[in-house]
Write a protein that holds these residues in place. Sequence first.
Motif, PDB file in Angstrom:
ATOM      1  N   LYS A 157      50.156   3.910 -80.066  1.00  0.00           N
ATOM      2  CA  LYS A 157      50.482   4.218 -78.671  1.00  0.00           C
ATOM      3  C   LYS A 157      51.816   3.559 -78.281  1.00  0.00           C
ATOM      4  O   LYS A 157      52.684   4.202 -77.674  1.00  0.00           O
ATOM      5  CB  LYS A 157      49.354   3.690 -77.779  1.00  0.00           C
ATOM      6  CG  LYS A 157      49.425   4.157 -76.357  1.00  0.00           C
ATOM      7  CD  LYS A 157      48.191   3.691 -75.607  1.00  0.00           C
ATOM      8  CE  LYS A 157      48.374   3.807 -74.127  1.00  0.00           C
ATOM      9  NZ  LYS A 157      47.237   3.288 -73.387  1.00  0.00           N
ATOM     10  N   VAL A 201      43.980   8.808 -76.239  1.00  0.00           N
ATOM     11  CA  VAL A 201      45.245   8.070 -76.382  1.00  0.00           C
ATOM     12  C   VAL A 201      46.413   9.033 -76.228  1.00  0.00           C
ATOM     13  O   VAL A 201      47.392   8.757 -75.528  1.00  0.00           O
ATOM     14  CB  VAL A 201      45.305   7.365 -77.761  1.00  0.00           C
ATOM     15  CG1 VAL A 201      46.658   6.729 -77.988  1.00  0.00           C
ATOM     16  CG2 VAL A 201      44.208   6.336 -77.876  1.00  0.00           C
ATOM     17  N   GLU A 243      46.881   9.947 -72.709  1.00  0.00           N
ATOM     18  CA  GLU A 243      47.477   8.868 -71.913  1.00  0.00           C
ATOM     19  C   GLU A 243      48.996   8.845 -72.044  1.00  0.00           C
ATOM     20  O   GLU A 243      49.701   8.479 -71.124  1.00  0.00           O
ATOM     21  CB  GLU A 243      46.907   7.515 -72.361  1.00  0.00           C
ATOM     22  CG  GLU A 243      45.518   7.241 -71.792  1.00  0.00           C
ATOM     23  CD  GLU A 243      44.839   6.088 -72.504  1.00  0.00           C
ATOM     24  OE1 GLU A 243      45.555   5.191 -72.982  1.00  0.00           O
ATOM     25  OE2 GLU A 243      43.594   6.116 -72.608  1.00  0.00           O
ATOM     26  N   VAL A 244      49.474   9.206 -73.255  1.00  0.00           N
ATOM     27  CA  VAL A 244      50.924   9.084 -73.470  1.00  0.00           C
ATOM     28  C   VAL A 244      51.658  10.425 -73.348  1.00  0.00           C
ATOM     29  O   VAL A 244      52.884  10.456 -73.360  1.00  0.00           O
ATOM     30  CB  VAL A 244      51.223   8.473 -74.864  1.00  0.00           C
ATOM     31  CG1 VAL A 244      50.714   7.059 -74.944  1.00  0.00           C
ATOM     32  CG2 VAL A 244      50.637   9.317 -75.987  1.00  0.00           C
TER      33      VAL A 244
END
Lengths: 491, 628
Positions: B360, B388, B391-392
């Motif tokens: 990440k 993940v 989220e990014v």
Amino acid sequence: MTEQAKRRSIRRLAARPELRPVVRSAIDLLVRFHIIYKNARLFEPNNITFDVQTGKLLDLMVDIHDQESEAAFHLRQNSLFFNGTRLKFGFQNYGIFKFIVDELKRNEIGGIIFYPGVTGDELRSFIFLLAKRDARAKRSFVGLEAAVRAAGVERIDIEPIPLSEISTDQEKNSAKVYFLSILHLKDSFERDRNNENIRLETSRRLVQSIYNHIVDNESFVYGLTNLKNHDDYTLNHSVNVCALAVGLGRRIGLQRTELMDLGISAFFHDLGKLDTPKEILEKPAGLDPDERAVIQKHPHQGAEKLLHLREFRNLPLRAIHVALEHHIREDLSGYPISFRKREANLFSKIVKIADYFDAITTKRAYRAKIFTRAEALDQMLECSGTEFHPLLLKVFASMLGRYPIGSFVLLDSWEMGIVVDTNSEPQFQLRPKVKLVTDAEGNKIDGDEADLAETDPSSGRFKRTIVRVLEPNKYGINVSDYFFAQAAVRS
Amino acid sequence: MAAEETKNQIPSSLREQASDSAGRSTTGKIREILKLLSQAVSTIKIYPSIHSSLRTLIDELAGRFKSFLDEHGAIEIGIQERSFTYAGQPVFRDDHAVRSLPFFFFKDGMQILFFYPGLDRQEIVEFLEIIRRESFLPPDEADIVNALWEREFGNIQYFAPDDFLESRVLKERDEWAQQMHVVESEGIVLSEVEIKVDKDNFGRGRIELDAEDRVPAARSDSASTEIREVESETDGQAGDQTGAESPLHKASLNEPEIERIEFMIRSNRELPPHQEYIDLLIEILFLEDSLPMFRSTTSVLEQHFMDMVQRGEYDQARLLVERARLLRAHFEQEKNTSKAARLDEFVKFARDEKILAVIKAQILSQDIASPEGLMDFLRTFGPSVLQVLAEVYERIENLDFRRLVLEYIRAMAREDFRTAINLANDHRPLLTREIIGLLFDLKNKKSIPFFANFLNYTTKDIKMEAIDALGAFEDETANKIILEFMKDPDPEIRTRAALRLRYLGDLGRLKQMILQAQSREFRKKSPIEQKAIFTYLGKSRTDEACRYLKSVLMTPSLLSPKVTSLRLLAVDALELMSTDGARAALDRGSRLWNFKIRRACLQALEAVAARSARSEGQDHLPPEADAP
């Protein structure tokens, strides 16, 4: 070498695409120079063959002078440079480079400069002056320079070898490095046993030094590998394997970084034996299956130790390969068994050859027969392709010679001697240089070095010929002493 | 001769002065070169070699070297502990403990440094780079002599005698011996390695060959003949040796064999070291008998895995996990549960949140060397990696990687659309819109109820996208959610919702819409929103809607522009409806007093007639207008 073979050699060298054209010409020139130099030893200046060859050399010289203001060859740290560019040798031209470097050193020449306009007569005179000098004598530069000038050679200059290029106490230093390597390995093994860091930079310096000594005096270094110290067998053996493996790696044209990794790998290839009980390692009788299993664990144990060592130090990855694979045969049998069967690494194959050779020529309590060096090579050649990589083994055999350095031999003159140097001429592989250790009656002597290629001028026949390889231990001959003596004498 | 005569005419004192002066000038030049070299070394430790100030410095250094080497030939620099010498004279000194260049060479046993004609800028740069690299290494790992030896410069050479090595090895041995209280065996003297051989033995005694060894000697003639045959075709005559090719020589490598060896070397150089290392690790684990050692080596495996991830070597990291799984399967088959369990732990470690945290961070720092490699690696984590990635996602700048992430989400959504819906988030507008798009593409009506999640979002774009998708479903549940969107405080969203609302035969929903249109709040809505609702009613083509629209049309305006505007919207909706009832309503409208309404109704009737004519030809109903 036949003319066809020479042409092939020149063509192959010239075909290398990465070389600058002028460097290619310089290598061609060296090859041609080598041919003429050898002809000059046999023929008179008015010989037609010699004349034709000189003409070809001159043509090459003119080509070079069309592109460069001069053709300067210099010797620096055992490497040949042409107008500032290092000339690299590969397997195929190793012999030529070695020959020329040896001749330059023997004549104390550090550089030869050919100026434009150099004539055929000048070339002929110059080459004859060099080639016809007494092959055995250590010759001074001053005398040669005066002779060149006296012969009216004006467009060829020679320069003396720099002091830094002259290795003083060469044998003594080689022997010292050999012992220092054993000592360092002992230190390393003890440190490893106590979970202390091994001084790898020192190992590297030692490998570097071993390589330098091989370049300086290959035969003497291989001669030192005759030392078989039974108390510290593994240490002694590891240094021998290192020297032989680096020598073989150099012959096949590995780069210095690779040779360094190979040397380190060879140094530590038997690290796993630290965990093998001494009573098994030195058991006089045959091993039972359990004991054999213990012995066969050492490659894995060594690899594991090196793996953990690598976590902290800059150890080459190949060292782990070699530790694990140096008992894997070419046909992929051997030990240890693999999870995923695959060919052993090149370095493992090299070390395997050196390891096997040194092992079977060493007297061990459990080994019923100790092989002479020549027998060992014969035996290994019989296993070519199954136990060993056939081409690497071939190069190894050619490196050590038909009568490997350190062989104790009987001559047709009834003298006995120890092979101390190979003959660089391929057709003289059966005629090495021999240190005489007995006279014709068998009386031990501290004799001279005899070149078996030497002929009797009256009959044109060779003065001495090897008729049998003897077992040195049987006659109480400690071969390594004769090599170490050279180091001790100079000191 | 002329030069000699001239030389003789100059007084000796003047000649000495001239010579001194030339020497001083040479020494001065060397001093300058070494000063520049030292400056360049200091600078390269700070700046890369392409930095302009360093480039200028190197240019000057290369120029000075060339000029000196062309004029005077090779340079030989003596190395003392803190100084350089030239021709025996000190020419450079630096007493600084850390940065002293002479000491840097001296500490590793270098005594002389040579620079030869032909030295070029590239060699100087590489030389400086090596110095920089070595000076940054830990002291026990740095060795400038080793580094220069391995690089093998053409025009930079050094002299470092073995004496240094001797003292280093002995010192290390001495330190170790003291530390471990080791008593050295006889023969090792810790101050110097001594080589002792009793040469007198060489001349003592006699060797009596045994019978076995005497036989060939007695047959030396035949042996010689035999060897002669091997040697050459020259019958043992030395004269013809140069041209002959002996059988032994033939036994040396031929051209194809040389090529095979060269190929082996090349292949060895091309072996990917990480793959080799992984294979080695697995082999070592395979052979390990001791469980504690097995555990210890799997720790190496974990560390190596982490290192590879940190270095962005995802392909190798993936390979390591694959190999570990294979080995695990082997141990499982062998019923070696302890080892299989330990490898399970490793695989778990490789899927650990710590690893994902590293990845990440790499994505956020835009440190993506190989988007494909990274994505392939991430796929091995399975659906757990999706959160993940979600989220990014908004911060991924690498468009290739972003595309790959989306493709992965799409693939996962195909298996279970809930996976994708779970990734949607009000704060991830880019990703959420993509997710809505791919839900729409999937055309899975089971996903419709999840669109209700978007009702509470604050991001307008997401809501709009959701409404559009819902509209395309042509589903009652979708309509229901659209109706909820029609309560959104944002008129644009409400309008869009009304536009996307489809009449699917649900009279209740229709009535609900009519009631809404009749409400007081409706009057407060924007004309666009009002039109959207009327459009829905028009598209329904129902009598109920028609009746309502007609009632709006017939409502007197009483000079209220708002009412007139609403009546005009009703005209449009009736035109859209195009039923008999709608036409009748429009017909009545065309006869009203209000000019605007009358004209609009007439135009609508014309349009309906035209559409009707066209549709008769095409035998189908007029197409529904989607937008107002």
